[in-house]
Design a protein around this motif. Structure first.
Motif, PDB file in Angstrom:
ATOM      1  N   MET A 151       0.834  -1.203   0.000  1.00 29.32           N
ATOM      2  CA  MET A 151       0.000   0.000   0.000  1.00 29.32           C
ATOM      3  C   MET A 151       0.868   1.252   0.000  1.00 29.32           C
ATOM      4  N   THR A 163      -6.073   2.737  -1.934  1.00 30.10           N
ATOM      5  CA  THR A 163      -5.483   2.131  -0.749  1.00 30.10           C
ATOM      6  C   THR A 163      -6.370   1.060  -0.146  1.00 30.10           C
ATOM      7  N   SER A 254      -9.325  -2.453   5.000  1.00 27.20           N
ATOM      8  CA  SER A 254     -10.714  -2.061   5.261  1.00 27.20           C
ATOM      9  C   SER A 254     -11.683  -2.806   4.356  1.00 27.20           C
ATOM     10  N   PRO A 256     -14.687  -5.134   3.940  1.00 24.47           N
ATOM     11  CA  PRO A 256     -15.752  -5.494   4.894  1.00 24.47           C
ATOM     12  C   PRO A 256     -16.134  -6.964   4.833  1.00 24.47           C
TER      13      PRO A 256
ATOM     14  N   ARG B 255       2.661   0.503  13.024  1.00 23.75           N
ATOM     15  CA  ARG B 255       2.009   0.850  11.749  1.00 23.75           C
ATOM     16  C   ARG B 255       1.475   2.274  11.768  1.00 23.75           C
TER      17      ARG B 255
ATOM     18  N   GLU C  75     -17.104   2.346  11.314  1.00 24.89           N
ATOM     19  CA  GLU C  75     -18.413   2.426  10.686  1.00 24.89           C
ATOM     20  C   GLU C  75     -19.461   2.666  11.762  1.00 24.89           C
ATOM     21  N   GLY C 232     -20.077  -1.620   5.418  1.00 26.52           N
ATOM     22  CA  GLY C 232     -18.669  -1.942   5.517  1.00 26.52           C
ATOM     23  C   GLY C 232     -17.774  -1.026   4.719  1.00 26.52           C
ATOM     24  N   THR C 233     -18.340  -0.232   3.841  1.00 28.26           N
ATOM     25  CA  THR C 233     -17.498   0.585   2.975  1.00 28.26           C
ATOM     26  C   THR C 233     -17.783   2.078   3.105  1.00 28.26           C
ATOM     27  N   LYS C 256     -16.488   7.497   4.264  1.00 28.12           N
ATOM     28  CA  LYS C 256     -15.814   6.194   4.132  1.00 28.12           C
ATOM     29  C   LYS C 256     -15.298   5.722   5.473  1.00 28.12           C
ATOM     30  N   PHE C 257     -15.323   4.394   5.653  1.00 32.19           N
ATOM     31  CA  PHE C 257     -14.815   3.821   6.898  1.00 32.19           C
ATOM     32  C   PHE C 257     -13.464   3.184   6.629  1.00 32.19           C
ATOM     33  N   ILE C 258     -12.415   3.731   7.211  1.00 27.28           N
ATOM     34  CA  ILE C 258     -11.079   3.164   7.054  1.00 27.28           C
ATOM     35  C   ILE C 258     -10.481   3.016   8.446  1.00 27.28           C
ATOM     36  N   ALA C 259     -10.439   1.788   8.926  1.00 28.29           N
ATOM     37  CA  ALA C 259     -10.086   1.559  10.325  1.00 28.29           C
ATOM     38  C   ALA C 259      -8.630   1.900  10.620  1.00 28.29           C
ATOM     39  N   GLU C 260      -7.736   1.528   9.708  1.00 28.00           N
ATOM     40  CA  GLU C 260      -6.322   1.736   9.949  1.00 28.00           C
ATOM     41  C   GLU C 260      -5.936   3.205   9.814  1.00 28.00           C
ATOM     42  N   ASN C 261      -5.286   3.747  10.848  1.00 28.97           N
ATOM     43  CA  ASN C 261      -4.863   5.142  10.759  1.00 28.97           C
ATOM     44  C   ASN C 261      -3.892   5.357   9.602  1.00 28.97           C
ATOM     45  N   SER C 262      -2.967   4.421   9.423  1.00 28.42           N
ATOM     46  CA  SER C 262      -1.986   4.625   8.363  1.00 28.42           C
ATOM     47  C   SER C 262      -2.635   4.474   6.986  1.00 28.42           C
ATOM     48  N   THR C 263      -3.647   3.612   6.898  1.00 24.12           N
ATOM     49  CA  THR C 263      -4.369   3.498   5.627  1.00 24.12           C
ATOM     50  C   THR C 263      -5.115   4.790   5.320  1.00 24.12           C
ATOM     51  N   LEU C 265      -4.274   7.725   6.212  1.00 27.89           N
ATOM     52  CA  LEU C 265      -3.273   8.695   5.753  1.00 27.89           C
ATOM     53  C   LEU C 265      -2.925   8.453   4.287  1.00 27.89           C
ATOM     54  N   ALA C 267      -4.693   6.963   2.047  1.00 20.41           N
ATOM     55  CA  ALA C 267      -5.839   7.296   1.201  1.00 20.41           C
ATOM     56  C   ALA C 267      -5.868   8.799   0.929  1.00 20.41           C
TER      57      ALA C 267
END
Lengths: 307, 300, 537
Positions: A151, A163, A254, A256, B255, C75, C232-233, C256-263, C265, C267
């Motif tokens: 990513m 991403t 992410s 789902p 991470r 979400e 979920g999205t 949008k739901f993006i759980a990972e903080n680094s993801t 960023l 995005a």
């Protein structure tokens, strides 16, 4: 054959029943989800009300009877977190996981089988070495780490792929590649060794002596005989992917799917959802196994009569 | 008497030359040395860590590795978000990873081997019951159940080992059962039965040693798999909890900083990668060495 | 047996792979721009734009026809705005529903929305005049009945809304005229208007018609209409072309739901999202642009002031002296936080005491106090948290270390969240120390006082009434004279600062990653009103 299938379906039923029991025991071993579900500043009476609404004030045995009789009818109660029927939430995320796992598995097989076959045919060549290296790397790289690296490089720097999230084909690429690495490695190893076994057999020498082309010898005779071992291994890897191996990849991207649902269910202490997801997954894996078993008969007619 | 001495001497010679032959392969040697180093660091982590792995100073926060711009030799691999020395934490993390890997394999391997031996030797009802349970468990979503167990019991070292052991015994049972079934038809087993050896003696003294080689290979591979599973659980927050350290947890914590402090995700990831590659290579070598006829991948 | 060539090959391959990974990582560090780390910047800061170019992506100015994409960590469980107290849900619902009034971005001063004006008729009645000609998304008119219905719904004990405590003391609403509503309270209730800013107005007929499906079918009067929810999205909203106020410029919203903080960023770096919520202050320099604002969360460690040793306030004072709040702010939060001024309150809140100063970091003083109190190294159990609030785990670990360094024997445990909650509410056998983070969305000091200092509070420090504290808190809740009411709170804070039931820590900023071409200012309550956002031309 019919008896065999009925037997297998009965077995699926036993698996489901065991899954129900295990999951109920697990989710009722710890106390009370109520405090978790309410906001930190909720009043005490709100908590009491909720406890009664969830039936948590009743004896465990009664709760189980109730749970089992409803579960058989497909009713796992409402997800505490999403406030919708838990089974519906689980079934909604199942196709997403199947899409991801399916793509990853397909990619793995499409890469691994030709690589494995070529590696076996050209044993000791550069290609053989590349295959071994890829296989080793595939099984040894932590998928969540690989996912983040891909990513970082392909999305954040090069902007080739989105991403995360679910959408078109482009969204599928990174998570599917990440997830495919391990089964690809395992299957390639298996194909290679199974083919080596077969190529050493007498019938191959006979076939060659008869003047059949090498392609025909390899593709038709050897590969067909190696197929059972390969299908067993591939089916096993497919089950693994479904069995939670995809959870970390889903989490990173992410996606789902059902693995992510389980993590969230644990996080929110949402036991109806947890029960529904685990049971749905067990059912899926049982069916995958059944399909794998049935596909044996395609490759080896003897199995039909044996059973 | 002299013959017995001779046999002993022979055995010693065989063992010595075997060890030599095993490591004669320099490629394997390199990875074996890496593996031994990791084991050594894990064993003696408390004595060899350069810094306190659990207490850091905020003032030393996120220092890059020594060779990077801005790094210092005080912290060879840099520091994490708490100012803790990454190298020290990797060593302590090795301890966790290896103890989970070994612990689970010992528990699950013992249980699985015994059940497999029993099922294979006695056959019949016993075999059927054990194999049914095994089949049912194989159809379970193993890692999901593992996640649930860890989540329910509360994530910590002991509970992860429980969660992973519960799902780990089946491969051992299945592999050894098949071997037992072919071994027990051999003449020496029949001879032992005729002489009147007890059943447990036959199983453990006469049959088991013949399956030991393949079980050990499987054990090494399983250690690798368990290490990865522990890392995954910890990564999802269902494993080791801070301030403890495990490679998976370090990755999970790092991470957040993947774009600002690359070393936090790079080194724990490499640690897992290198350990698992080493285990696989050693297992491969073990296989071709112990069991030259059976070149096939151990089917799990 | 592996051939020599093969071995060489494998080793080279391995080195190559590792090299690529480390190479890219190192390369990243080299191009990562310096600076921006020490910036105790004003409420909104923005990186100079060339940064975006350096990252390789040239963001082109957006056409105004583009929907706005907001990324967040989780979400929502529902879009029924009364069913959850969830900031993530409000990314969508704040744009679908209107309330009667709304607070200004950085204060608790109110602006009219669906109400045009309001007055305190008598001590227990507030009268609201409503806007006319407003229609819900389904075409039904907005009027007093909708307000009565909405308030009744949220106050319904059986419905059990998690937002109930925002409406403490409110009894009911009465429609006086089609566009005039009276809010009846139990006693005098000075904060009724701000409380009502947390009541999104729902459409009665629709709610009754759809039943349980209301969680997926929100109908409000707001500037955006619900379009779809891809579970979920993402959640998709479209512009309400019949909005009663000025038509918003941005045609749609995607949450949008993006759980990972680094993801999240990445995005943002990949131009997939335009506003990324809950970003870590460290990554400011990595973002194309960012905004921050003083947040509403106050982190503190709740002390068991009734435990033997800690009953002595000198021990609790010593703990406050022992924590280096400046280091926490500057190092851990990269300067993106304020030090809590010895009260869980800040200047924007009525009843804030401007005379109070944080306990200075003074280990010598702490040690002296400990000695005076006769502390002999008794062990205190400290329950931390992880993954719930910004940097909570790191905060727990850092504070534990500081306390230990000052000679206070603290044992840190970070349990999983469910155990944390159990510990937090266990007041029969309260833990010695526990990390908490509290927010105060209506700016009413009573919310904090009655929860944490009143003996009836569900997570209170005190079991025994500290002389008269309960009575002061109870009486002041219904004090209508605002000046007098605020003065009492100022005095209460002074008392709680001197005899502290908490270790006061930080008030972290909210950090948002934003698209450089976005014209938008964040609010302290974290609501994002898309109708106020524009693309820069």
């Amino acid at each position: 054959m019919r008896r065999y299938i009925i037997g297998r379906l009965l077995f699926v039923f036993v698996v489901m029943a065991s899954a129900l029991i295990v999951v109920f025991i697990l989710t009722h071993m710890v106390g009370d989800p109520v405090d978790l579900l309410l906001p930190l500043d909720a009043h005490q009476e709100q908590a009491d009300q909720m406890r009664i609404a969830l039936g948590l004030d009743r004896p465990l045995w009664e709760q189980f009877k109730d749970f089992a009789s409803r579960a058989i009818r497909g009713d796992f109660g409402n997800s505490l977190w999403q406030r919708r029927p838990a089974l519906r939430v689980a079934l909604e995320s199942l196709p997403n996981t199947m899409k991801l796992v399916g793509a990853a598995f397909l990619l793995a097989v499409v890469m691994a089988v030709p690589l494995g076959v070529l590696a076996a045919v050209k044993q000791g060549s550069t290609l053989d070495k590349i295959t071994s290296l890829l296989a080793l790397q595939g099984v040894s790289t932590p998928p969540f780490w690989l996912g983040l690296m891909l990513m970082m490089i392909l999305s954040a720097k090069l902007h080739w792929f989105p991403t995360s999230g679910m959408g078109g084909f482009q969204h599928l690429v990174l998570p599917a590649v990440t997830l495919a690495m391990r089964p690809m490695g395992r299957i390639a190893q298996m194909v290679r060794s199974a083919m080596l076994d077969q190529l050493g057999e007498l019938y191959v020498t006979t076939a060659r002596a008869k003047g059949l082309s090498e392609t025909r010898v390899v593709m038709v005779h050897a590969l067909k005989n190696a197929a059972i071992a390969i299908v067993t291994m591939a089916g096993w890897e497919l089950g693994r992917l479904m069995a939670g191996y995809s959870a970390v990849v889903e989490w990173v991207f992410s996606w789902p799917g059902i693995g992510m649902m389980v993590v969230k269910a644990i996080d929110n202490w949402d036991f109806p959802l947890l029960q529904a997801t685990v049971v749905v997954t067990a059912l899926t894996i049982s069916l995958v196994n059944l399909l794998v078993d049935l596909s044996y008969s395609l490759f080896d007619p003897r199995i039909r009569s044996e059973n | 008497m002299p013959t017995e001495v001779l046999v002993r001497a022979d055995r010693l010679k065989v063992a010595l030359s075997g060890t030599r032959r095993f490591f004669a392969d320099r490629f394997t040697l390199v990875f074996a040395v890496i593996l031994l180093t990791i084991v050594f660091l894990a064993l003696f982590a408390p004595y060899v860590v350069p810094h306190d792995p659990f207490g850091g100073d905020l003032m030393d926060r996120l220092e890059p590795p020594a060779w990077s711009q801005g790094g210092s030799t005080r912290f060879l691999l840099g520091t994490d978000a708490q100012g803790r020395d990454l190298l020290s934490r990797l060593m302590v993390g090795a301890r966790v990873s290896l103890s989970v890997g070994l612990g689970v394999v010992v528990v699950a391997g013992t249980v699985g081997t015994v059940l497999g031996l029993v099922a294979g030797y006695f056959g019949g009802k016993v075999d059927q019951i054990i194999m049914r349970i095994l089949d049912i468990q194989f159809a379970f979503p193993g890692l999901l159940i593992g996640m649930t167990i860890a989540g329910v019991l509360g994530p910590n070292l002991r509970n992860i080992m429980i969660a992973l052991s519960v799902n780990g015994w089946m491969v051992f049972a299945r592999l050894i059962r098949g071997m037992v079934m072919s071994i027990k038809a051999r003449p020496f087993v029949e001879a032992a039965e005729a002489v009147g050896c007890s059943k447990s003696r036959i199983i453990f003294v006469h049959i088991f040693p013949h399956a030991l080689a393949s079980q050990s290979i499987l054990a090494v591979i399983e250690v690798a798999r368990i290490i990865m599973a522990e890392a995954s659980l910890s990564f999802l927050g269902l494993g080791i909890q801070p301030p403890g350290a495990s490679w998976g947890l370090m990755l999970a914590e790092g991470r957040e900083y993947i774009s600002t402090a690359w070393w936090l995700v790079t080194f724990p990831g490499l640690a897992i990668l290198v350990t698992i590659i080493s285990l696989n290579i050693v297992a491969n070598r073990l296989r071709s060495f112990l069991d030259p006829l059976q070149q096939r991948v151990v089917r799990v | 047996m592996l051939s020599i060539a093969y071995r060489k090959f494998l080793v080279i391959g391995l080195i190559l792979v590792l090299g690529v990974v480390m190479g890219t990582a190192c390369g990243q560090k080299a191009t990562a721009p310096e600076g921006g780390e020490k910036s105790s910047t004003p409420a909104t800061g923005k990186k100079e734009e060339p940064k975006a170019d350096k990252q390789g992506a040239k963001p082109v100015p957006k056409a105004s026809a583009k929907p706005l994409v907001i990324a967040m960590g989780a979400e929502p469980a529902t879009l029924d705005p009364y069913a959850d107290n969830d900031g993530n849900m409000r990314n969508a619902t704040a744009n679908i529903f209107d309330s009667l009034v709304v607070a200004e971005a950085q204060s608790f001063n109110l602006k009219p929305v669906l109400a045009t004006r309001w007055e305190n008729e008598d001590p227990t009645t507030w009268r609201f005049w409503l806007r006319q000609g407003v229609k819900f998304h389904n075409g039904e008119p907005f009027n007093a009945d909708a307000v009565v219905f909405s308030l009744k719904r949220i106050l319904n004990k059986e419905y059990n809304s998690p937002l109930l405590n925002f409406f403490d003391g409110i009894l009911e609403a009465k429609a006086v005229e089609p566009y005039v509503v009276d809010i009846i309270t139990k006693g005098p209730n000075p904060l009724v208007p701000i409380r009502l800013s947390w009541l999104p107005i729902m459409e009665p007929k629709h709610v009754q018609a759809v039943g349980a499906d209301v969680v997926e079918k929100p109908i409000g009067t707001g500037p955006y209409k619900f379009k779809q929810w891809n579970r979920g999205t993402q959640i998709v909203l479209e512009r309400n072309e019949d909005y009663w106020d000025e038509k918003p410029e941005i045609p749609g919203v995607v949450v949008k739901f993006i759980a990972e903080n680094s993801t999240r960023l990445m995005a943002l770096q990949n131009n997939e999202v335009h506003i990324a919520r809950d970003m870590s202050p460290e990554v400011k320099s990595q973002m194309p642009a960012w905004k921050d604002i003083s947040g509403m969360e106050f982190s503190a460690i709740r002390l068991n002031a009734e435990r033997r040793e800690m009953k002595d306030k000198r021990i609790r004072q010593a703990m406050n002296y022992a924590v280096n709040k400046e280091a926490l702010r500057d190092k851990l939060f990269n300067g993106s936080a304020k030090i809590t001024p010895c009260q869980q309150s800040k200047s924007a809140y009525p009843g804030f005491n401007p005379d109070l100063k944080p306990y200075p970091f003074d280990v010598a003083k702490a040690k002296q106090l400990l000695q005076e109190a006769g502390y002999k190294g008794e062990k205190f159990e400290f329950v931390g948290a992880r993954g719930r609030w910004l940097k909570d785990g790191e905060l727990s670990e850092a504070v534990a270390k500081m306390l230990n360094d000052a000679g206070i024997n603290v044992e840190l445990k970070i349990p999983e969240w469910s155990k944390w909650v159990e510990t937090y509410f266990n007041l029969k056998n309260p833990v010695d120390m526990i990390l908490t983070s509290n927010s105060n969305e209506i700016g009413d000091q009573d919310l904090i006082m009655s929860k944490f200092a009143h003996t009836a509070g569900r997570s209170s420090t005190y079991h025994d009434d500290v002389p008269g504290l309960d009575k002061i808190i109870d009486d002041n809740r219904y004090e209508l004279n605002i000046d007098k009411r605020n003065q009492v709170y100022r005095d209460l804070w002074a008392q709680l600062c001197e005899d502290p039931p908490w270790i006061f820590l930080l008030n972290p900023d909210d950090v948002y990653g934003v698209d450089p071409f976005l014209e938008w200012e964040p609010r302290q309550d974290q609501l994002i009103f898309v109708k106020d956002i524009q693309w820069k031309s």
